[in-house]
Design an enzyme around this catalytic site. Structure first.
Site, PDB file in Angstrom:
ATOM      1  CG  ASP A 320      -1.713   1.281   1.350  1.00  0.00           C
ATOM      2  OD1 ASP A 320      -2.638   1.452   0.539  1.00  0.00           O
ATOM      3  OD2 ASP A 320      -1.394   2.115   2.226  1.00  0.00           O
ATOM      4  CD  GLU A 374      -2.547   2.226  -3.247  1.00  0.00           C
ATOM      5  OE1 GLU A 374      -3.741   2.562  -3.198  1.00  0.00           O
ATOM      6  OE2 GLU A 374      -1.762   2.415  -2.311  1.00  0.00           O
TER       7      GLU A 374
END
Length: 650
Positions: A320, A374
């Site tokens: 993330d 990401e």
């Protein structure tokens, strides 16, 4: 070593920057490992720090170089600790050996003396933590014991079909769901839907439920809101037995600011784990930022990855917030419209090296692991092997695609859909890199935004989804929901992701219980019954999604990007056709006109999928086709807002 230049010659002016990545990567490894060491042998902090059961005693170690004294305190010694003082060891490590066994389930903290003041901290390697009556976290001594029965499935050449899930909101009831209930109630849904991979969010312990798991306090602890470590182990083992792989949504991009619960000011210094001053603060997220150039921090984070792989048997990670890691400006307010913005003084080379180390470590621990990044900036080489000059991930998320769809339905009419722009958005990749395509994820469902189905249907979703109610709004919403998913699924990546419930058009947004909504669970749950109600049209979207996923199961075309061939694109008529593998996809995006299309095809195809089928809530079959053997022409008549998929025998 710089094969990346063969993939993308436009990187040639930045050859020195790319070489610097590899040089710093090699230099960091040499510093950490010596000449012949392996990262998998280095990343063992979880086997040294924290609570370790040895033959005749418990050993506890903590790293707190700025502390003057350290004590182990808990309900087992009435939080006093004078009998459990830790001794100073090398490198700022404190340790104690406790004869026999400390009681499992005991609440525990480390009491540190810093500048003559006593402070209490949750141990940094704790495996479990619970909230106390002061709404602070206490560590808990656990020794998880679970006998795994199933081996992890190996996908190899199979495309990852990812079901993004959050344990807490997975119940239809107004409460937080558990690992055990998810195992019994939700895993079978995922298996039946055809997905082969689960991506679990919010597993690492976080004090604030509404942070969606992205403000982590205890990096080695499972979220106690959902159950015990053994419960999570059982969930993963059960998933493996179903043929499902499980990825952890790992947060190494930042940490919660809470002092006492997490790592912030752990030993009184702001620089133990994080950068000093403003560089250690993420102003937009109000969180702390790791110092990826510090050996102890690298050791902590790499050990964390190995821990999740070995202890819980996760099959890989979705990293993330990687854009925030890559640049000192964290990507905020930056448009990455030229290559120079990837290679500048704003680039954090230490963070890039850490990501390379993380990828190499994971490969050593589990060669079959899946690594997804990401990164909204589209840093070149992110999903290329390190050996070729890349950073080492398997896939990057196609983050621009959901934004594209939101802009289309928020700002434009259906007549303004630009197929050339659509094609570019869905097919443009970094050369040689694989993507995970998706129309929407949890990001698009969070409060303040709307899911695609809500953008398409708005208030009509509440009173017009009945199967017996005529509604032009709902007819349009269902038709476009199917077209968006099919074109995104087939074009936007070599894998696919769906967020829990979006497959059947789950209404409304996500909003966790908080003061601003009177602690309501109304929007912090999944209304599975909507898709099971025979009187509601949600069932059509669920059936459509299941059959769409089955296309990949049966034909394995997602990873065949090299076989993609555009057959027709005409913006005025809103017609699009392309071949991929042995499949032909034909779309009519026109909002109110059926269209004719003639395509040269060397052999007669077989129709295998029609979005207009009444089992998907359509009105068909209305579209039709004929094949003229003599001139090898496929003649099509496509109803408005429909698509068909054909199969070729060879």
């Amino acid at each position: 070593m710089l094969n990346i230049l063969q993939y993308d010659p436009y990187l040639e002016p930045y050859k020195e920057d790319l070489s610097l990545r590899l040089f710093e990567f090699a230099r960091t490894k040499k510093r950490l490992l010596g000449m012949e060491g392996k990262l998998s042998d280095f990343a063992n902090g979880h086997k040294y720090f924290g609570f370790q059961q040895e033959t005749h005693n418990w050993t506890f170690r903590e790293w707190a170089p700025n502390a003057e004294k350290a004590f182990l305190v808990g309900d087992f010694n009435e939080w006093e600790g004078s009998q459990h003082e830790l001794k100073a060891a090398y490198g700022g490590v404190w340790e104690i050996a406790v004869p026999g066994r400390l009681p499992l389930g005991s609440k525990v903290k480390v009491k540190l003396v810093i500048n003559g003041t006593e402070v209490y901290r949750v141990p940094s390697y704790i495996m479990y933590a619970v909230q106390n009556e002061y709404l602070e976290l206490d560590g808990v001594i656990v020794e998880p014991r679970y006998e795994f029965k199933h081996k992890s499935p190996v996908l190899k050449d199979t495309a990852p079909l990812i079901y993004e899930a959050h344990i807490g909101i997975s119940s239809e009831e107004y409460r937080i769901n558990s690992y055990k209930e998810f195992t019994v109630d939700v895993l079978p849904r995922i298996k039946k839907a055809g997905y082969n991979t689960i991506q679990l969010m919010a597993i690492m312990e976080h004090p604030l439920y509404s942070s969606f798991g992205y403000q982590v306090s205890n990096f080695f602890a499972v979220s106690s809101r959902f159950g015990s470590p053994e419960d999570l182990m059982e969930l993963i083992d059960t998933a493996h037995g179903m043929g499902l792989r499980v990825l952890l949504d790992v947060v190494h991009s930042h940490a919660v600011k809470n002092v006492g619960d997490g790592l912030n000011l752990f030993d009184g210094s702001s620089t133990q784990y994080f950068h000093a001053g403003g560089r250690g603060e993420h102003e937009a997220w109000n969180t702390k930022l790791f110092n990826y150039g510090k050996d102890e921090v690298i050791h902590f984070l790499l050990s964390n990855l190995k821990f999740w792989l070995e202890t819980y048997r996760f099959d890989g990670f979705r990293f993330d917030g990687v854009t925030s890691m890559l640049y000192h400006h964290h990507g905020l307010g930056t448009s990455f419209d030229n290559y120079g913005k990837y290679f500048s003084r704003d680039t954090d080379i230490e963070a890039i090296v850490y990501l390379m180390l993380a990828n190499e470590l994971v490969r050593q621990v589990n060669p079959n692991a899946t690594m997804i990044t990401e990164d909204m900036s589209a840093m070149p080489g992110m999903a290329l092997p390190i050996s070729e000059g890349g950073i080492g991930f398997d896939y990057r998320l196609s983050m621009g695609v959901p934004d594209y769809w939101i802009r289309q339905f928020k700002e434009k009419s259906d007549e303004e859909l630009d197929l050339m722009e659509l094609w570019w958005e869905l097919t443009t990749r970094r050369p040689g890199e694989k993507n995970i395509g998706y129309a929407e994820s949890h990001d698009q469902a969070l409060v303040g935004d709307k899911t695609l189905m809500m953008w398409l249907a708005n208030e009509a979703i509440y009173d017009s989804m009945d199967s017996h109610t005529d509604s032009l709004i709902i007819d349009r919403a269902l038709a476009l929901h199917k077209l968006v998913r099919l074109v995104t699924f087939s074009l936007a990546g070599e894998g696919y992701l769906n967020f829990m419930g979006n497959e059947f058009g789950h209404p409304e947004w996500l909003d966790f219980p908080r003061e601003g909504n009177q602690e309501s669970f109304q929007h912090a749950r999944r209304q599975w019954s909507l898709s099971e109600n025979e009187n509601l049209r949600f069932k059509y979207l669920l059936k459509f999604d299941q059959d769409m996923i089955a296309l990949e199961q049966d034909h394995k075309f997602l990873k065949q990007s090299g076989s993609l061939q555009q057959c027709w694109i005409k913006n005025q008529d809103k017609l699009l056709a392309y071949r991929k593998g042995k499949l032909l996809f034909v779309f009519n995006f026109h909002p109110n006109r059926e269209q004719k299309l003639s395509l040269y095809m060397p052999s007669k195809p077989e129709l295998i999928f029609d979005t207009d089928d009444n089992k998907y809530g359509g009105f068909g079959p209305r579209s039709s086709f004929t094949y003229q053997e003599k001139n090898k022409k496929l003649e099509l008549l496509l109803a408005e807002r429909t698509a068909m998929v054909f199969q070729f025998s060879s």
